[in-house]
Motif scaffolding. Structure first.
Motif, short mmCIF file in Angstrom:
data_model
loop_
_atom_site.label_atom_id
_atom_site.label_comp_id
_atom_site.label_asym_id
_atom_site.label_seq_id
_atom_site.Cartn_x
_atom_site.Cartn_y
_atom_site.Cartn_z
N TYR A 201 13.30 -31.73 -5.34
CA TYR A 201 12.00 -32.23 -5.83
C TYR A 201 11.23 -31.14 -6.57
O TYR A 201 10.72 -31.35 -7.68
N ASP A 202 11.20 -29.98 -5.94
CA ASP A 202 10.42 -28.89 -6.55
C ASP A 202 11.02 -28.43 -7.86
O ASP A 202 10.29 -28.14 -8.83
N GLU A 203 12.35 -28.40 -7.89
CA GLU A 203 12.97 -27.86 -9.08
C GLU A 203 12.98 -28.86 -10.24
O GLU A 203 13.20 -28.49 -11.38
N THR A 204 12.79 -30.14 -9.93
CA THR A 204 12.67 -31.11 -11.02
C THR A 204 11.29 -31.08 -11.65
O THR A 204 11.07 -31.59 -12.75
N LEU A 205 10.28 -30.50 -10.99
CA LEU A 205 8.90 -30.39 -11.52
C LEU A 205 8.74 -29.13 -12.34
O LEU A 205 9.54 -28.20 -12.24
N ASN A 206 7.70 -29.20 -13.16
CA ASN A 206 7.35 -28.04 -13.98
C ASN A 206 6.99 -26.87 -13.08
O ASN A 206 6.33 -27.04 -12.04
N LYS A 207 7.36 -25.71 -13.49
CA LYS A 207 6.93 -24.52 -12.79
C LYS A 207 5.59 -24.12 -13.37
O LYS A 207 5.50 -23.69 -14.52
N VAL A 208 4.52 -24.32 -12.64
CA VAL A 208 3.16 -24.09 -13.13
C VAL A 208 2.55 -22.92 -12.39
O VAL A 208 2.60 -22.88 -11.15
N SER A 209 1.99 -22.00 -13.16
CA SER A 209 1.28 -20.87 -12.58
C SER A 209 -0.21 -21.03 -12.87
O SER A 209 -0.62 -21.58 -13.89
N GLU A 210 -1.01 -20.56 -11.93
CA GLU A 210 -2.46 -20.61 -12.13
C GLU A 210 -2.88 -19.66 -13.24
O GLU A 210 -2.21 -18.65 -13.50
N HIS A 211 -4.01 -20.01 -13.92
CA HIS A 211 -4.62 -19.19 -14.97
C HIS A 211 -3.74 -19.06 -16.20
O HIS A 211 -3.71 -18.03 -16.86
N GLN A 212 -2.98 -20.11 -16.49
CA GLN A 212 -2.20 -20.13 -17.70
C GLN A 212 -2.54 -21.39 -18.49
O GLN A 212 -3.06 -22.36 -17.94
N VAL A 213 -2.23 -21.37 -19.80
CA VAL A 213 -2.50 -22.51 -20.68
C VAL A 213 -1.20 -23.25 -20.92
O VAL A 213 -0.19 -22.64 -21.28
N VAL A 214 -1.24 -24.56 -20.66
CA VAL A 214 -0.07 -25.40 -20.89
C VAL A 214 -0.50 -26.64 -21.66
O VAL A 214 -1.68 -26.95 -21.76
N ASN A 215 0.48 -27.37 -22.20
CA ASN A 215 0.21 -28.64 -22.86
C ASN A 215 0.35 -29.77 -21.87
O ASN A 215 1.21 -29.73 -20.98
N GLY A 216 -0.50 -30.78 -22.01
CA GLY A 216 -0.43 -31.94 -21.15
C GLY A 216 -0.63 -33.21 -21.95
O GLY A 216 -1.09 -33.17 -23.10
#
Length: 592
Positions: A35-50
């Motif tokens: 489950y975890d590895e199918t999700l995006n790896k998101v780090s705090e204080h970063q800019v991503v597209n949504g």
């Protein structure tokens, strides 16, 4: 820019069993790992597209491929009112899980983190960008551009001056970045630059079609003291104040109003067509062409004074039709006067047409013609010998010019001011503006001038002086003036006399002085030239001479007393004396 990764299936995970519901061989740890590895790896204080998956008035829900969706306040998207589901937006990860387990995102912070780069790129590339007008500020507006607060000067909002800034608040508009201060990170944007670019394209198209005499519709853009600027649809033209109306215009506001739509005619333009001269009055016929054909010289007209000059007044008898009343046609008087003494701008006047030139569009008027010329019947009102009261107008060395009424002038010669007083200059006798009684001596109708007298109002005292100041008579007088060749003496009985220096020597040998009152003997009296010659010296010299004569007479008498003893014998003897004498004579003859 995106941190989303392509999801790859785990090699060691039995997906077939999992899908068939048989997961006995699949541990919980394996499930969580998958489950975890199918999700995006998101780090705090970063800019991503949504991806936007929901939009309402309060919040926007964005999916960034994480186990939960992020919620962003709708206020952060006010700059973009067209936001819709499916749009890709940049978000800043503030917290993967808050206390409620909610993913916290911020669109505003994501914009700010990259906005500086984007703003600089927009300036370099002359890019058109969108911004949200947040509020008013001194001299302009604050605009949200990529999350940065940029300044929009009031002069850069529109090509026309803006009176109400508030109508732009809470609006999303297009802008161009026109200036950036890198040190203070200040950004200046312009909406006007976009309009000008559009207008420039329109302007080229319009200018290419301009022709003299062409009639166009325009909008009054600006009103100045010298004319009106008209927007012809991206091209500005000027209606000079003289081309607004056939009549005189003191203020263009009297003819047009701001933002009024009007038709104008192109009068002229320069080679580059940057300066376009427009006309408004040319759309209507010239008033002179509409002037009544029956109007002619001698007719009376009414009008309004529109311009004053020293030499005359311009009277508008109809819009665009003016006539000049020269100052010489305002009064029968021949005195040089200013037209302002007779009328002022705005006065309603009636006048007589003196000349009328329709081809030259010129007209001269007169107002004195409304009154009778006083010189036509001058002999009736001012006959020779009639007495009047006149007003002193001005002086000359030879007399006084007076006015009996407007247009009737006269001259009192200096010699006709007084019978007795020798007037050197008229200012000694009266003053300008005073009234003086006169009698008409002569009428010069051709030159419109009367000869007047003042002294003739009284009897000529020289008729009396002729019997009073006989030569040899002695009178008392006072020395009133002393000059090199003698002195003027005011005689107590009236009139003035003159004495030379040798006749001013007193008995003690001194010279008589100014102010002394002495006895004077009349030496000469000439009525025609009004001359009385006097002498003080003669008053005592003649007395002495008379005294000498008186002493000489007694001596002559003694001589006569001795001789007359013979000469007057016959007169002084008696008869006896005569007999004795006869006897004595006889004796002498005999020689006795």
């Amino acid at each position: 820019m995106s941190n989303l990764k392509n999801v790859q299936p785990l090699e060691e995970f039995n997906w077939e069993e999992f899908e068939n519901g048989s997961s006995a061989s699949v541990s919980k740890e394996q499930l969580e790992k998958a489950y975890d590895e199918t999700l995006n790896k998101v780090s705090e204080h970063q800019v991503v597209n949504g991806t936007v998956i929901s939009v309402d008035k309060k919040e926007v829900i964005v999916n960034i491929g994480y186990k939960s969706d992020g919620i962003i306040p709708a206020s952060e998207f006010r700059y973009n009112p067209d936001l819709k589901v499916g749009d890709i937006v940049e978000v800043y990860v503030e917290n993967q899980e808050d206390r409620k387990g909610q993913l916290l995102l911020s669109h505003k912070k994501a914009r700010i983190s990259k906005s500086w780069e984007r703003v600089n790129a927009a300036l370099d590339n002359n890019e058109i960008i969108q911004g949200y007008v947040k509020c008013r500020t001194k001299g302009g507006m604050i605009v949200d551009v990529f999350g940065i607060e940029a300044f929009l000067p009031g002069s850069q909002i529109d090509v026309h001056p803006i009176r109400d800034y508030d109508v732009f608040v809470d609006k999303t508009m297009e802008f161009k970045v026109v200036k950036i201060n890198q040190e203070y990170r200040n950004v200046v944007v312009s909406h006007k630059a976009l309009i000008e670019a559009e207008l420039e394209a329109q302007k080229k198209e319009i200018i290419g079609k301009l022709e003299k005499g062409q009639i166009l519709e325009g909008t009054v853009k600006n009103i100045t003291s010298y004319g009106v600027f008209v927007d012809l649809g991206g091209v500005d033209g000027l209606i000079h104040i003289t081309d607004l109306s056939w009549g005189r215009v003191s203020d263009p506001h009297e003819v047009v109003a701001f933002e009024q739509k009007i038709n104008v005619v192109i009068l002229d333009f320069d080679d580059e067509k940057k300066r376009i001269a427009l006309g408004l009055k040319q759309l209507t016929p010239h008033p002179w062409d509409a002037l009544s054909a029956e109007l002619q010289v001698g007719d009376h007209v009414k009008g309004k004074v529109v311009v004053m000059a020293d030499y005359g007044a311009f009277v508008e008898i109809a819009p665009g039709v003016e006539g000049l009343i020269h100052v010489s046609e305002m009064s029968w008087s021949q005195h040089l006067r200013s037209a302002q003494e007779f009328m002022h701008v705005g006065d309603e006047v009636e006048a007589v047409i003196l000349t009328l030139d329709r081809e030259e569009r010129k007209m001269s008027l007169g107002i004195k013609q409304l009154k009778e010329d006083p010189w036509e019947t001058i002999e009736v009102k001012y006959p020779v010998g009639s007495k009047h009261t006149a007003k002193v107008r001005n002086f000359t060395n030879f007399g006084i010019f007076v006015e009996l009424e407007e247009g009737v002038d006269g001259l009192i010669h200096i010699s006709d001011l007084s019978w007795t007083k020798k007037v050197k200059h008229p200012s000694e006798f009266t003053q300008v503006g005073s009234e003086i009684d006169v009698i008409v001596l002569e009428i010069d109708k051709e030159n419109r001038r009367l000869s007047l007298g003042h002294k003739q109002l009284e009897e000529n005292p020289w008729d009396t002086y002729e019997t009073l100041y006989t030569p040899g008579s002695v009178h008392t007088g006072k020395i009133t003036e002393v000059i090199d060749r003698g002195a003027v003496i005011a005689l107590n009985e009236g009139g003035e006399g003159f004495a030379t220096p040798k006749h001013l020597i007193k008995e003690d040998g001194t010279q008589a002085q100014l102010g002394e009152e002495l006895e004077f003997k009349v030496i000469e009296f000439v009525k025609d030239t009004k001359r009385i010659i006097l002498s003080h010296s003669r008053t005592f010299e003649d007395v002495k001479e008379d005294a000498k004569k008186a002493t000489r007479k007694p001596r002559a008498a003694k001589k006569e007393e001795s001789a007359p003893a013979i000469n007057n014998v016959a007169a002084s003897t008696t008869l006896g004396d005569i007999a004795g004498l006869a006897e004595l004579k006889a004796k002498l003859e005999k020689g006795e």
